[in-house]
Design an enzyme around this catalytic site. Structure first.
Site, PDB file in Angstrom:
ATOM      1  N   GLU A 123     -41.795  67.411  60.197  1.00  0.00           N
ATOM      2  CA  GLU A 123     -42.268  68.072  61.406  1.00  0.00           C
ATOM      3  C   GLU A 123     -43.715  67.698  61.734  1.00  0.00           C
ATOM      4  O   GLU A 123     -44.536  67.497  60.838  1.00  0.00           O
ATOM      5  CB  GLU A 123     -42.139  69.589  61.240  1.00  0.00           C
ATOM      6  CG  GLU A 123     -40.690  70.007  61.275  1.00  0.00           C
ATOM      7  CD  GLU A 123     -40.450  71.450  60.859  1.00  0.00           C
ATOM      8  OE1 GLU A 123     -39.498  72.043  61.381  1.00  0.00           O
ATOM      9  OE2 GLU A 123     -41.199  71.984  60.033  1.00  0.00           O
ATOM     10  N   CYS A 136     -51.105  67.770  64.444  1.00  0.00           N
ATOM     11  CA  CYS A 136     -51.050  68.120  63.022  1.00  0.00           C
ATOM     12  C   CYS A 136     -49.952  67.266  62.384  1.00  0.00           C
ATOM     13  O   CYS A 136     -48.779  67.411  62.687  1.00  0.00           O
ATOM     14  CB  CYS A 136     -50.744  69.613  62.914  1.00  0.00           C
ATOM     15  SG  CYS A 136     -50.668  70.178  61.222  1.00  0.00           S
ATOM     16  N   CYS A 143     -43.462  69.219  49.765  1.00  0.00           N
ATOM     17  CA  CYS A 143     -44.690  69.145  48.972  1.00  0.00           C
ATOM     18  C   CYS A 143     -44.344  69.496  47.543  1.00  0.00           C
ATOM     19  O   CYS A 143     -43.568  70.421  47.309  1.00  0.00           O
ATOM     20  CB  CYS A 143     -45.726  70.130  49.532  1.00  0.00           C
ATOM     21  SG  CYS A 143     -47.337  69.991  48.725  1.00  0.00           S
ATOM     22  N   CYS A 147     -48.025  76.265  46.433  1.00  0.00           N
ATOM     23  CA  CYS A 147     -48.921  77.351  46.829  1.00  0.00           C
ATOM     24  C   CYS A 147     -48.035  78.531  47.240  1.00  0.00           C
ATOM     25  O   CYS A 147     -47.097  78.356  48.027  1.00  0.00           O
ATOM     26  CB  CYS A 147     -49.822  76.891  47.967  1.00  0.00           C
ATOM     27  SG  CYS A 147     -50.789  75.445  47.482  1.00  0.00           S
ATOM     28  N   CYS A 150     -47.139  79.394  50.959  1.00  0.00           N
ATOM     29  CA  CYS A 150     -46.833  78.297  51.883  1.00  0.00           C
ATOM     30  C   CYS A 150     -45.340  77.989  51.900  1.00  0.00           C
ATOM     31  O   CYS A 150     -44.717  77.808  50.859  1.00  0.00           O
ATOM     32  CB  CYS A 150     -47.625  77.052  51.479  1.00  0.00           C
ATOM     33  SG  CYS A 150     -47.211  75.603  52.470  1.00  0.00           S
ATOM     34  N   CYS A 381     -49.551  77.035  60.779  1.00  0.00           N
ATOM     35  CA  CYS A 381     -49.864  76.543  59.429  1.00  0.00           C
ATOM     36  C   CYS A 381     -48.917  77.112  58.406  1.00  0.00           C
ATOM     37  O   CYS A 381     -48.692  78.317  58.372  1.00  0.00           O
ATOM     38  CB  CYS A 381     -51.248  77.013  58.988  1.00  0.00           C
ATOM     39  SG  CYS A 381     -52.568  76.387  59.938  1.00  0.00           S
TER      40      CYS A 381
HETATM   41  N1  SAH Z   1     -51.416  70.285  51.585  1.00  0.00           N
HETATM   42  C1  SAH Z   1     -52.625  70.307  52.311  1.00  0.00           C
HETATM   43  C2  SAH Z   1     -52.449  70.193  53.816  1.00  0.00           C
HETATM   44  C3  SAH Z   1     -51.319  70.963  54.431  1.00  0.00           C
HETATM   45  S1  SAH Z   1     -51.393  72.712  54.465  1.00  0.00           S
HETATM   46  C4  SAH Z   1     -53.424  71.540  51.979  1.00  0.00           C
HETATM   47  O1  SAH Z   1     -52.894  72.430  51.322  1.00  0.00           O
HETATM   48  O2  SAH Z   1     -54.583  71.584  52.341  1.00  0.00           O
HETATM   49  C5  SAH Z   1     -52.497  73.074  55.824  1.00  0.00           C
HETATM   50  C6  SAH Z   1     -53.205  74.421  55.714  1.00  0.00           C
HETATM   51  O3  SAH Z   1     -52.314  75.504  55.991  1.00  0.00           O
HETATM   52  C7  SAH Z   1     -53.740  74.680  54.325  1.00  0.00           C
HETATM   53  O4  SAH Z   1     -55.034  75.210  54.374  1.00  0.00           O
HETATM   54  C8  SAH Z   1     -52.767  75.694  53.808  1.00  0.00           C
HETATM   55  O5  SAH Z   1     -53.311  76.390  52.745  1.00  0.00           O
HETATM   56  C9  SAH Z   1     -52.506  76.517  55.029  1.00  0.00           C
HETATM   57  N2  SAH Z   1     -51.302  77.344  54.922  1.00  0.00           N
HETATM   58  C10 SAH Z   1     -50.199  77.111  54.199  1.00  0.00           C
HETATM   59  N3  SAH Z   1     -49.299  78.110  54.373  1.00  0.00           N
HETATM   60  C11 SAH Z   1     -49.852  78.996  55.222  1.00  0.00           C
HETATM   61  C12 SAH Z   1     -49.401  80.215  55.820  1.00  0.00           C
HETATM   62  N4  SAH Z   1     -48.184  80.690  55.583  1.00  0.00           N
HETATM   63  N5  SAH Z   1     -50.218  80.846  56.668  1.00  0.00           N
HETATM   64  C13 SAH Z   1     -51.432  80.339  56.969  1.00  0.00           C
HETATM   65  N6  SAH Z   1     -51.897  79.184  56.462  1.00  0.00           N
HETATM   66  C14 SAH Z   1     -51.131  78.517  55.590  1.00  0.00           C
HETATM   67 FE1  SF4 Z   2     -48.455  71.831  49.646  1.00  0.00          FE
HETATM   68 FE2  SF4 Z   2     -48.425  73.982  51.204  1.00  0.00          FE
HETATM   69 FE3  SF4 Z   2     -49.957  73.955  49.047  1.00  0.00          FE
HETATM   70 FE4  SF4 Z   2     -50.612  72.402  51.146  1.00  0.00          FE
HETATM   71  S1  SF4 Z   2     -50.553  74.642  51.109  1.00  0.00           S
HETATM   72  S2  SF4 Z   2     -50.594  71.808  48.961  1.00  0.00           S
HETATM   73  S3  SF4 Z   2     -48.550  71.840  51.881  1.00  0.00           S
HETATM   74  S4  SF4 Z   2     -47.705  73.862  49.071  1.00  0.00           S
END
Ligand code: SAH
Ligand code: SF4
Length: 410
Positions: A123, A136, A143, A147, A150, A381
């Site tokens: 996406e 974006c 991934c 996290c 996420c 995000c």
């Molecule tokens: N993997 C990389 C880039 C992709 S995530 C990273 O983690 O930085 C992009 C951003 O979205 C990151 O700051 C991540 O922590 C945030 N993010 C992930 N899940 C989210 C959620 N459910 N609500 C708000 N931000 C989120």
């Molecule tokens: Fe991966 Fe989501 Fe963590 Fe970014 S925030 S490193 S996309 S699991």
């Protein structure tokens, strides 16, 4: 109102062509040197002409956005036919395009299998704002990191995207928005009133870009090439969860803006939220940030901080954040948590977010609260996820170990 365009009819028409195209190597995503070598090795361009042909192709692919050799008018018909026999510059299949009420667009792209793999879907999201349009971009399918807040981290299928696939997201988005010379913007599209429709790129889609360093580097160097796509490096931001060993190289070899997904100010909590912290704890992460090449007040690091109710949103947390970032030219992005089906987290109350933001502002940081965009199409995000199965934890850990060992060259 959410609009979802059905592109399957168009998709079906092109399916056969695409299958055939997929078997031909793409010229998108190659460096100039690689492009020259590919043309010479295919036996269709003599060595002495390679430089000139590379220049012509570069212009058509990246300035004019042409996706068919037939439209490259200053190249002879015979050579165009030869190019088409050996290579492709075609776009990936768009499985779906969703348009949110606020103008945010989300595309689901399908890329052909690589080797013995199967086709993958990823996406890409476009966010129009006053005076700018941000794309974006995803760097991986899914991934390997997990996290806990996420959605992408729960996806089953994981592989690195190639430089071509990373750039294809930008090229296809520009096609759809009419962001190449002599193209029309679709009726009713919400785009910046002036200038480029896509003026900024953030590597904040699916995946951890620093686990796919070489492909991301190649794609971003092409995206910022002054004779091609020509996006300023200051308008490209790479976001990492904290792959410390690759942070210095990011500044040195790519030279784009850096964002760190911080989300916590102590190791105990960050271990839970961003598990890569167990490998690269805060002390190392902060040291890597301080050493980021080119860091200055004019070129700050963005620290992303997702607001999770009763988890990391107290005034104490705000104080700890300011203390942790002391001495680093920084911006702080507070991101209201975007919920997704099955999550146990909740977004902090608005009042709490404002209090947190006030403290940070008073400490001298511009700390915009990032308004969630495209929530109605799950484009915000951390909501990106093209497949619904969960990967078994043991498989994910094995894969993650593999990706780290090869710096993501799995
Ligand atoms: N993997 C990389 C880039 C992709 S995530 C990273 O983690 O930085 C992009 C951003 O979205 C990151 O700051 C991540 O922590 C945030 N993010 C992930 N899940 C989210 C959620 N459910 N609500 C708000 N931000 C989120
Ligand atoms: Fe991966 Fe989501 Fe963590 Fe970014 S925030 S490193 S996309 S699991």
């Amino acid at each position: 109102m959410t609009v979802s365009l059905d592109l399957t009819a168009e998709g079906a028409r092109d399916a056969l062509r695409r299958t055939m195209q997929a078997e031909k190597p793409s010229l998108i995503g190659l460096t100039r040197a690689e492009l020259g070598t590919a043309l010479v090795e295919a036996g269709i361009v003599p060595e002495r002409q390679a430089r000139m042909r590379v220049q012509q192709l570069w212009h058509w692919m990246y300035v004019r956005g042409v996706s068919d050799f037939a439209h490259m008018f200053n190249i002879s018909k015979d050579l165009r036919a030869e190019l088409d026999k050996h290579f492709t510059v075609a776009r990936p299949e768009i499985v779906e395009e969703q348009i949110s009420a606020d103008g945010t667009r989300k595309w689901l792209f399908r890329f052909p299998p690589r080797g013995a793999g199967r086709p993958v879907e990823i996406e890409t999201v476009y966010i129009p704002e006053e005076g700018r349009g941000t794309l974006c971009i995803s760097s991986q399918v899914g991934c390997t990191l997990t996290c806990s807040f996420c959605h992408t981290g729960t996806q089953k299928l994981v592989r690195n995207l190639t430089a071509e696939e990373i750039l294809a997201q930008l090229l296809t988005a520009r096609d759809r928005l009419g962001d190449f010379p002599d193209r029309d913007t679709p009726d009713g599209a919400i785009v910046p009133a002036e200038g480029r429709k896509i003026s900024n790129i953030v590597m904040m889609g699916m995946g951890e870009p620093l686990y796919n360093f070489e492909a991301v580097k190649k794609a971003l160097l092409i995206a910022s090439d002054g004779d091609g796509l020509s996006l300023s490096k200051r308008r490209i931001t790479l976001s990492t969860s904290g792959v410390v060993p690759e942070i210095f190289r990011t500044g040195e070899e790519i030279g784009v803006m850096l964002a760190i997904s911080l989300h916590a100010t102590n190791d105990d909590l960050r271990d839970l939220l961003v598990p890569i912290n167990k490998k690269f704890p805060l002390k190392d992460l902060i040291a890597a940030c301080k050493a980021y090449p080119g860091l200055s007040n004019a070129k700050r690091i963005t620290f992303e901080y997702v607001m999770l109710k009763d988890v990391n949103d107290s005034l104490e947390d705000a104080k700890a954040l300011v203390k942790l970032l002391k001495g680093i030219p920084a911006k702080i992005n507070l991101i209201p948590f975007n919920p997704w089906p099955g999550t146990n987290y909740q977004c902090s109350d608005w009042e709490t977010i404002e209090k947190f933001a006030d403290y940070i502002n008073n400490a001298g940081y511009a700390s915009p609260i990032r308004t969630p965009r495209g929530r109605d199409i799950l484009a915000a995000c951390g909501q990106l996820k093209s497949e619904s199965e969960r990967m078994r934890k043991v498989d994910r850990l094995a894969l993650e170990a593999m990706m780290i060992a090869g710096h993501g060259e799995a």
